[in-house]
Design a protein around this motif. Structure first.
Motif, short mmCIF file in Angstrom:
data_model
loop_
_atom_site.label_atom_id
_atom_site.label_comp_id
_atom_site.label_asym_id
_atom_site.label_seq_id
_atom_site.Cartn_x
_atom_site.Cartn_y
_atom_site.Cartn_z
N PHE A 94 1.19 -1.46 -0.11
CA PHE A 94 0.28 -0.20 -0.33
C PHE A 94 0.62 1.09 0.04
O PHE A 94 0.78 2.71 -0.52
CB PHE A 94 -1.03 0.11 1.26
CG PHE A 94 -1.88 -1.18 1.13
CD1 PHE A 94 -2.94 -1.13 0.25
CD2 PHE A 94 -1.83 -2.22 1.86
CE1 PHE A 94 -4.35 -1.53 0.34
CE2 PHE A 94 -3.21 -2.88 1.40
CZ PHE A 94 -3.87 -3.04 0.80
N ALA A 95 2.23 0.67 0.10
CA ALA A 95 3.00 2.35 0.41
C ALA A 95 4.08 2.29 -0.72
O ALA A 95 4.95 3.35 -0.59
CB ALA A 95 3.95 1.87 2.26
N ASN A 96 3.62 2.01 -1.94
CA ASN A 96 4.77 1.85 -2.96
C ASN A 96 4.39 3.13 -3.39
O ASN A 96 2.81 3.72 -3.74
CB ASN A 96 4.07 0.63 -3.76
CG ASN A 96 4.67 1.11 -5.30
OD1 ASN A 96 4.22 1.73 -6.46
ND2 ASN A 96 5.12 0.27 -5.25
N PRO A 97 5.25 3.46 -4.09
CA PRO A 97 5.10 5.33 -4.52
C PRO A 97 4.16 5.71 -5.84
O PRO A 97 3.37 6.41 -5.93
CB PRO A 97 6.63 5.56 -4.18
CG PRO A 97 7.33 5.43 -3.93
CD PRO A 97 6.55 3.35 -3.54
N GLY A 98 4.88 4.41 -6.84
CA GLY A 98 3.71 4.51 -7.87
C GLY A 98 2.08 4.45 -7.87
O GLY A 98 1.46 5.01 -8.41
N ARG A 99 2.06 3.05 -6.17
CA ARG A 99 0.50 2.99 -6.51
C ARG A 99 0.47 3.88 -5.88
O ARG A 99 -1.22 4.71 -5.79
CB ARG A 99 0.40 1.33 -4.90
CG ARG A 99 -0.83 1.72 -4.62
CD ARG A 99 -1.46 0.06 -4.27
NE ARG A 99 -0.89 -1.11 -5.83
CZ ARG A 99 -0.59 -2.13 -5.02
NH1 ARG A 99 0.76 -1.84 -5.22
NH2 ARG A 99 0.08 -3.03 -6.44
N PHE A 100 0.73 5.08 -4.60
CA PHE A 100 0.35 5.52 -3.90
C PHE A 100 0.02 6.82 -5.65
O PHE A 100 -1.10 7.77 -4.94
CB PHE A 100 1.94 6.44 -2.93
CG PHE A 100 1.22 7.80 -2.63
CD1 PHE A 100 0.25 8.19 -2.21
CD2 PHE A 100 2.10 8.41 -2.90
CE1 PHE A 100 0.25 9.13 -1.01
CE2 PHE A 100 1.49 10.16 -2.80
CZ PHE A 100 1.05 10.11 -1.98
N LEU A 101 0.57 6.76 -6.41
CA LEU A 101 1.09 8.45 -6.67
C LEU A 101 -0.73 8.10 -7.94
O LEU A 101 -1.21 9.21 -8.05
CB LEU A 101 1.99 8.16 -8.16
CG LEU A 101 3.45 9.14 -7.80
CD1 LEU A 101 4.61 9.12 -8.53
CD2 LEU A 101 3.22 10.44 -6.92
N ARG A 102 -0.72 6.79 -7.93
CA ARG A 102 -2.58 6.50 -8.85
C ARG A 102 -3.10 6.53 -8.10
O ARG A 102 -4.11 7.44 -7.97
CB ARG A 102 -2.03 5.28 -9.27
CG ARG A 102 -1.56 4.60 -10.67
CD ARG A 102 -1.01 3.64 -11.06
NE ARG A 102 -1.45 2.25 -10.33
CZ ARG A 102 -0.14 2.17 -9.87
NH1 ARG A 102 0.88 2.68 -11.16
NH2 ARG A 102 0.09 0.55 -9.52
N LEU A 103 -3.40 6.21 -6.35
CA LEU A 103 -4.23 6.53 -5.41
C LEU A 103 -4.73 7.70 -5.46
O LEU A 103 -6.07 7.94 -5.54
CB LEU A 103 -3.97 5.45 -4.20
CG LEU A 103 -4.51 3.99 -4.74
CD1 LEU A 103 -3.87 3.79 -2.96
CD2 LEU A 103 -5.46 3.50 -4.23
N SER A 104 -3.09 8.42 -5.05
CA SER A 104 -3.57 10.14 -4.62
C SER A 104 -4.54 10.85 -6.01
O SER A 104 -4.97 11.91 -5.06
CB SER A 104 -2.59 10.16 -4.04
OG SER A 104 -1.79 10.91 -5.29
N LYS A 105 -4.32 10.68 -6.98
CA LYS A 105 -4.77 11.07 -7.90
C LYS A 105 -6.18 11.35 -8.33
O LYS A 105 -6.32 12.87 -8.34
CB LYS A 105 -3.80 10.60 -9.14
CG LYS A 105 -4.28 11.21 -10.75
CD LYS A 105 -3.57 10.89 -11.72
CE LYS A 105 -3.59 11.40 -13.27
NZ LYS A 105 -3.30 11.02 -13.88
#
Lengths: 49, 268
Positions: B23-34
């Motif tokens: 859940f703290a993967n930077p790429g996944r964070f960017l997609r979710l937070s977008k």
């Protein structure tokens, strides 16, 4: 309204401080997005953030 | 196992940290937070404006303090966010120290400036409320002093994280400061009970009914929710920018290394 100057100043700060942070964060975010789009090959393939 | 932001680690994380890493993967964070960020920011500002307008125009004035009690609709949310922000900073710091995850370090680095801003807002509005009520802009009261210490802790964290050439060392030093500073949070909370202070005790608690009229409580709760969403949106926006900036630095460094190798080959 009693002590209007104090209340008005507090509301000006209460809106101004978060607004300044919002503008600064949005400017930084836009700048980072633009710079990343210019150099990241993944962005050109349409897989960017 | 430390994971760098620019080059994903090939090593598998431990079982305990696997879900966290997922859940703290930077790429996944960017997609979710977008997807989340625009809603968070828009709802935060909308709710904040409703709460402040309600507090300024429609909520009744206090029978003793008059209209100065309307400062409460800014002062209380900013005081809550000063403490809650520091608590979230401590959690991010603990996660960063234990799992060495760079996204936790990014979160800690981006929470502290926003937290410092809201703590400054709390101190300023408290001062504006104190002058007409107590007759003084500032008193060395236990509550006020402990919040001032919190403000200095935030400033110390901001300075410490940026004081090292190696960002990982800065994050680690900042994390230790943040965790040590957590001791100040119960002092802030209970200062009005432990010492005889000029500052009033809490009007709202988890147990027992609030000692504040419902006509004042509702706009206050709305302001607290609105400001909290704005705080979260600001942290998410700053984290998104920081992750992108790290990726830009990584790509530029990789490009510079490739260019240097090409130049060496050309001269050979």
């Amino acid at each position: 309204m009693t002590h209007f100057a104090f209340v008005a100043t507090a509301y000006a700060l209460g809106l101004g401080v978060p607004l300044a942070f919002t503008v600064a964060a949005m400017t930084r975010l836009r700048s980072a997005q633009r710079r990343l789009a210019a150099i990241d090959p993944r962005q050109r393939r349409g897989g960017g953030p | 196992m430390a994971v760098t932001m620019d080059a994903p680690s090939q090593a598998a994380p431990s079982r305990q940290g696997r879900s966290l890493h997922r859940f703290a993967n930077p790429g996944r964070f960017l997609r979710l937070s977008k997807a989340v960020f625009p809603w968070l920011m828009a709802c935060g500002w909308l709710i904040t404006l409703v709460g402040l307008a309600w507090g300024f125009f429609y909520a009744p004035a206090d029978w003793q303090q008059g209209d100065t009690s309307r400062i409460m609709y800014i002062h209380v949310p900013s005081a809550w966010l000063a403490s809650a922000g520091y608590f979230s900073l401590a959690i991010a710091s603990a996660v960063g120290l234990v799992w060495r995850h760079p996204l936790a370090d990014v979160a800690a680095a981006e929470i502290s400036p926003v937290g410092a801003g809201f703590t400054a807002l709390c101190l300023a509005t408290g001062s504006l409320w104190g002058k007409p009520t107590w007759g003084a802009w500032w008193v060395w009261d236990a509550r006020l002093t402990s919040v001032l210490v919190l403000f200095f802790l935030y400033l110390g964290h901001i300075a410490l994280v940026r004081a090292f050439d190696n960002p990982e060392r800065g994050a680690r030093a900042g994390a230790i400061l943040a965790l040590v500073g957590v001791v100040n949070l119960p002092i802030i909370k209970f200062s009005v009970d432990w010492w005889n202070t000029l500052h009033q005790p809490a009007s709202i608690g988890l147990t027992g009914s609030p000692s504040i009229a419902a006509s004042m409580l509702w706009p206050l709760l709305i302001s607290v929710i609105g400001y909290t969403l704005v705080f979260a949106a600001l942290v998410v926006a700053r984290m998104r920018a920081a992750v992108m900036e790290r990726r830009i630095r990584g790509l530029l460094m990789a490009r510079a290394t490739t260019d240097a190798a090409t130049d060496q080959d050309a001269f050979a």
